[in-house]
Write a protein that holds these residues in place. Structure first.
Motif, PDB file in Angstrom:
ATOM      1  N   PRO A  43       0.795  -1.230   0.000  1.00  0.00           N
ATOM      2  CA  PRO A  43       0.000   0.000   0.000  1.00  0.00           C
ATOM      3  C   PRO A  43       0.829   1.284   0.000  1.00  0.00           C
ATOM      4  CG  PRO A  43      -1.003  -1.599   1.445  1.00  0.00           C
ATOM      5  CD  PRO A  43       0.316  -2.196   0.998  1.00  0.00           C
ATOM      6  N   ALA A  44       1.996   1.277   0.627  1.00  0.00           N
ATOM      7  CA  ALA A  44       2.829   2.490   0.676  1.00  0.00           C
ATOM      8  C   ALA A  44       3.372   2.882  -0.687  1.00  0.00           C
ATOM      9  CB  ALA A  44       3.986   2.285   1.660  1.00  0.00           C
ATOM     10  N   ILE A  56       4.820   2.718  -7.435  1.00  0.00           N
ATOM     11  CA  ILE A  56       6.021   3.511  -7.714  1.00  0.00           C
ATOM     12  C   ILE A  56       6.865   3.549  -6.446  1.00  0.00           C
ATOM     13  CG2 ILE A  56       6.913   5.810  -8.268  1.00  0.00           C
ATOM     14  CD1 ILE A  56       4.534   6.193 -10.110  1.00  0.00           C
ATOM     15  N   LEU A  57       8.112   3.131  -6.605  1.00  0.00           N
ATOM     16  CA  LEU A  57       9.059   3.087  -5.501  1.00  0.00           C
ATOM     17  C   LEU A  57      10.201   4.045  -5.813  1.00  0.00           C
ATOM     18  CD1 LEU A  57      10.046   1.621  -2.869  1.00  0.00           C
ATOM     19  CD2 LEU A  57      11.257   0.056  -4.397  1.00  0.00           C
ATOM     20  N   PRO A  58      10.396   5.086  -4.977  1.00  0.00           N
ATOM     21  CA  PRO A  58      11.482   6.037  -5.250  1.00  0.00           C
ATOM     22  C   PRO A  58      12.841   5.416  -4.974  1.00  0.00           C
ATOM     23  CG  PRO A  58      10.495   6.526  -3.129  1.00  0.00           C
ATOM     24  CD  PRO A  58       9.679   5.407  -3.750  1.00  0.00           C
ATOM     25  N   ARG A  59      13.813   5.880  -5.754  1.00  0.00           N
ATOM     26  CA  ARG A  59      15.218   5.506  -5.529  1.00  0.00           C
ATOM     27  C   ARG A  59      16.022   6.796  -5.678  1.00  0.00           C
ATOM     28  NH1 ARG A  59      15.502   0.341  -9.484  1.00  0.00           N
ATOM     29  NH2 ARG A  59      15.488   2.070 -10.940  1.00  0.00           N
ATOM     30  N   ILE A  60      16.359   7.374  -4.564  1.00  0.00           N
ATOM     31  CA  ILE A  60      17.071   8.643  -4.552  1.00  0.00           C
ATOM     32  C   ILE A  60      18.523   8.371  -4.172  1.00  0.00           C
ATOM     33  CG2 ILE A  60      17.106  11.004  -3.655  1.00  0.00           C
ATOM     34  CD1 ILE A  60      14.385  10.215  -4.936  1.00  0.00           C
ATOM     35  N   GLU A  61      19.445   8.808  -5.007  1.00  0.00           N
ATOM     36  CA  GLU A  61      20.867   8.692  -4.702  1.00  0.00           C
ATOM     37  C   GLU A  61      21.445  10.092  -4.692  1.00  0.00           C
ATOM     38  OE1 GLU A  61      23.219   5.836  -6.739  1.00  0.00           O
ATOM     39  OE2 GLU A  61      21.583   4.392  -6.846  1.00  0.00           O
ATOM     40  N   ALA A 126       1.593  13.116 -10.131  1.00  0.00           N
ATOM     41  CA  ALA A 126       1.464  13.727  -8.806  1.00  0.00           C
ATOM     42  C   ALA A 126       2.275  12.943  -7.775  1.00  0.00           C
ATOM     43  CB  ALA A 126      -0.005  13.810  -8.397  1.00  0.00           C
ATOM     44  N   ARG A 127       2.229  11.622  -7.862  1.00  0.00           N
ATOM     45  CA  ARG A 127       2.981  10.789  -6.918  1.00  0.00           C
ATOM     46  C   ARG A 127       4.488  10.987  -7.101  1.00  0.00           C
ATOM     47  NH1 ARG A 127       1.624   6.396  -3.875  1.00  0.00           N
ATOM     48  NH2 ARG A 127       3.437   5.661  -2.757  1.00  0.00           N
TER      49      ARG A 127
END
Length: 136
Positions: A43-44, A56-61, A126-127
């Motif tokens: 759900p997250a 959608i899963l963020p991947r910030i480097e 938006a996400r």
């Protein structure tokens, strides 16, 4: 401010005269999208407002924005691939400045997606913007 990856997609879409060819290309892009591990399809990471299941899963480097996305619908996976090309690698503080609707209009997607799919694309955008803002 389009990324080189998005420019490649735009050139391909310009080359394809027929919308049905573009639609097939979008589906092929969806098939080529790496699958997301089902363990993170929770759900997250789920995007609300999409008719299909979308995660959608963020991947910030550092300050660089990236994400992994997936859907249970091939056409939506293709749309995720387009959005990935549009946003991946940008500094997190530049994500909100991207005019995604204008970019999608360059591909003709604004004219050829159903109202329901268009709403889903807006929800994904938006996400993505929210994820970048949270990272910033």
């Amino acid at each position: 401010m389009a990324t080189p990856a998005f420019e490649d997609i735009a050139e391909t879409f310009d080359f394809l005269d027929d919308w049905e060819d573009r639609y097939r290309h979008l589906i092929e892009m969806g098939k080529a999208l790496p699958p997301m591990d089902s363990a993170v399809q929770v759900p997250a990471t789920k995007v609300d407002g999409c008719a299909s299941q979308v995660w959608i899963l963020p991947r910030i480097e550092g300050r660089s924005f990236d994400f992994q996305g997936d859907s249970d619908a091939l056409i939506v996976r293709g749309l995720i691939a387009v959005l990935h090309a549009l946003y991946a690698g940008l500094p997190v503080d530049q994500v909100e400045a991207v005019d995604a609707q204008a970019a999608l209009a360059r591909l003709g997607l604004d004219e050829h997606l159903s109202a329901q799919r268009s709403n889903g694309v807006r929800a994904m955008i938006a996400r993505i913007r929210q994820l970048a803002a949270d990272a910033g």
